[in-house]
Design a protein around this motif. Structure first.
Motif, PDB file in Angstrom:
ATOM      1  N   UNK A   1       0.846  -1.197   0.000  1.00  0.00           N
ATOM      2  CA  UNK A   1       0.000   0.000   0.000  1.00  0.00           C
ATOM      3  C   UNK A   1       0.874   1.236   0.000  1.00  0.00           C
ATOM      4  N   UNK A   2       0.581   2.146  -0.898  1.00  0.00           N
ATOM      5  CA  UNK A   2       1.207   3.463  -0.835  1.00  0.00           C
ATOM      6  C   UNK A   2       0.199   4.492  -1.310  1.00  0.00           C
ATOM      7  N   UNK A   3       0.442   5.712  -0.884  1.00  0.00           N
ATOM      8  CA  UNK A   3      -0.401   6.838  -1.282  1.00  0.00           C
ATOM      9  C   UNK A   3      -0.424   6.938  -2.808  1.00  0.00           C
TER      10      UNK A   3
ATOM     11  N   UNK B   1      -7.852  11.169   0.220  1.00  0.00           N
ATOM     12  CA  UNK B   1      -7.006  10.075  -0.268  1.00  0.00           C
ATOM     13  C   UNK B   1      -7.850   8.979  -0.907  1.00  0.00           C
TER      14      UNK B   1
ATOM     15  N   UNK C   1      -7.833   7.665  -4.675  1.00  0.00           N
ATOM     16  CA  UNK C   1      -7.589   6.257  -5.014  1.00  0.00           C
ATOM     17  C   UNK C   1      -8.645   5.744  -5.986  1.00  0.00           C
TER      18      UNK C   1
END
Lengths: 74, 259
Positions: B18-20, B42, B46
């Motif tokens: 998981x990353x931004x 966020x 996504x």
């Protein structure tokens, strides 16, 4: 059975120390640092990295998106 | 600090879980520590990323804490006058019907000064997505009482708690728009725990997909915390929100499309 190991990387300079990741972590991996970052916040860091299972709960709730999660099977 | 055995080996690009997303820019958010706005931004980013809508998206930012949204989301953003985001979004959608248009508004913007615009946009059934962040007060200006403030809730302009006899009753905007024929999907969610974040993300994804069908307005209320305005720590504010806000603003779908 393969064991799942995780690891998190916290962008310590952007962390605002809200502690929401700490209470969301199911294994108690994350703690707040005793020192402050450049903005004066007590940032989050993986105090018990061996416990991390890479579930990404901390990254999901982090309002500032500073946590990156890595996960692998050993 | 991270010197335990094997940890260094895990941190490799192929193990990334998981990353931004890149649609969130690297600018530091101006929000207070623990504010739900960041999480809401966020997960919206996504969904836009996963649905590959970055070049197709036009957002409308409100007046309030999230007025600076254009700094954080790498999509086209138009800033609207206080409360008028649904009206501006209507114009954008009618001129460019192929685009995905969303508005992102707080409760002081959507439920107070923008009540008329919101209700009429929903009643006309404009094909826009309205994201409504409800924290019960005017967060940016210092925690004044908003139409959504709970009875008995303290704010800087109701220091003894909201007295419904003199200050009126709280307004449940989401329940109102759910009764209008123009809305297609109306739901109330929150972003304070990992499970709720995942549910909210699912709701946003559904709403984005419904937008492609051109069936009407999608309305997502996100009950959020305001640690600074409520004078609490972020963790306390989340707990207070669960105990006090959720009984009044119960989470769940209010209107789902008939299959």
């Amino acid at each position: 059975m393969a064991k799942i190991k995780g690891s998190i990387v916290v962008n310590m300079e952007n962390c605002k120390g809200c502690e929401i990741c700490m209470v969301s972590c199911p294994t108690g991996t994350i703690s707040m640092a005793k020192e402050v970052n450049g903005k004066g916040y007590y940032y989050a860091y993986p105090a018990n990295p061996d416990l991390c299972i890479g579930c990404a709960s901390c990254a999901m709730v982090c309002p500032d998106g500073v946590i990156t999660v890595y996960k692998t099977k050993i | 600090m991270i010197e335990a055995t094997g940890i260094k080996e895990i941190i490799k690009p192929e193990n990334l879980a998981y990353r931004k997303t890149d649609i969130m820019t690297d600018n530091i958010l101006s929000y207070c520590p623990g504010c739900g706005h960041g999480t809401a931004h966020r997960i919206l980013a996504e969904v836009i990323d996963e649905e590959e809508l970055q070049s197709q998206t036009i957002g409308v930012s409100p007046v309030g804490c999230s007025v600076m949204m254009y700094n954080y989301l790498d999509v086209d953003i138009q800033q609207a006058a206080h409360g008028r985001a649904p009206a501006v979004a209507t114009a954008i959608k009618r001129l460019m019907p192929e685009k995905f248009v969303f508005t992102y508004q707080g409760d002081g913007d959507l439920a107070a000064i923008g009540t008329a615009e919101t209700i009429h946009a929903c009643n006309r059934g404009e094909n826009i997505l309205i994201i409504f962040i409800n924290n019960g007060i005017y967060g940016m200006t210092g925690g004044q009482m908003a139409p959504t403030t709970l009875p008995g809730m303290k704010s800087s302009t109701s220091p003894f708690g909201r007295d419904v006899k003199t200050m009126g009753n709280p307004l449940k905007m989401t329940d109102i728009v759910a009764t209008l024929p123009g809305t297609y999907y109306v739901t109330r969610q929150s972003v304070h725990t990992p499970a709720n974040v995942r549910k909210t993300k699912k709701a946003i994804r559904k709403a984005v997909q419904y937008q492609k069908l051109d069936k009407g307005t999608c309305f997502i209320e996100i009950v959020a915390n305001c640690p600074s305005g409520w004078k609490m720590t972020p963790v306390q504010s989340n707990k207070w929100m669960e105990e006090t806000m959720f009984p009044f603003y119960p989470l769940g779908d209010l209107k789902t499309p008939e299959e």
